[in-house]
Design a protein around this motif. Structure first.
Motif: not given
Length: 135
Positions: A11-14, A30, A51-52, A90, A95-96, A98
């Protein structure tokens, strides 16, 4: 026949829209270290579900989401993934985006249902390995 894919959930940070919505939760998501993604898994999904990324074979191995209305399908899947020995990673970049619309299935979820899922995961993943346990 090819090699089985690694059980990996990436996933990634939001970022949040509107800015400031669910500020504490977003900061928690995050700022965890890569190690904390695993060690804090019983608190909540440590990788934000929108983000999965995972291989389709991994999704098929863990099992589909339960489509029953009112079920915490993301938490169920996440805990099942972790129980199977899945690795959490992560990307430390937002990158997303939300979007928070004020309406959330999670807000209406009975806390006892979420707690029961978490306790069952703790029993399965941790307590069953110990000879004794006291509170």
């Amino acid at each position: 026949k090819g090699k089985e894919p690694e059980l990996l959930l990436l996933g990634c940070q939001i970022t949040r829209e509107p800015v400031g919505s669910m500020e504490r939760y977003t900061r928690w998501l995050n700022t965890m270290t890569q190690q904390q993604l695993h060690t804090q898994r019983f608190r909540e999904c440590t990788v934000a579900q929108p983000t999965w990324f995972m291989a389709r074979a991994v999704f098929d191995q863990i099992g589909p989401y339960r489509e029953d209305k009112g079920e915490p399908e993301d938490l169920e899947f996440f805990l099942k993934f972790c129980s199977a020995g899945g690795r959490l990673l992560r990307v430390d970049a937002p990158l997303v985006m939300y979007r928070y619309g004020g309406i959330s299935c999670a807000k209406g979820m009975p806390r006892r249902k979420l707690l029961a899922l978490r306790v069952a995961a703790i029993q399965e993943q941790l307590l069953c390995r110990w000879d004794t346990f006291t509170i």
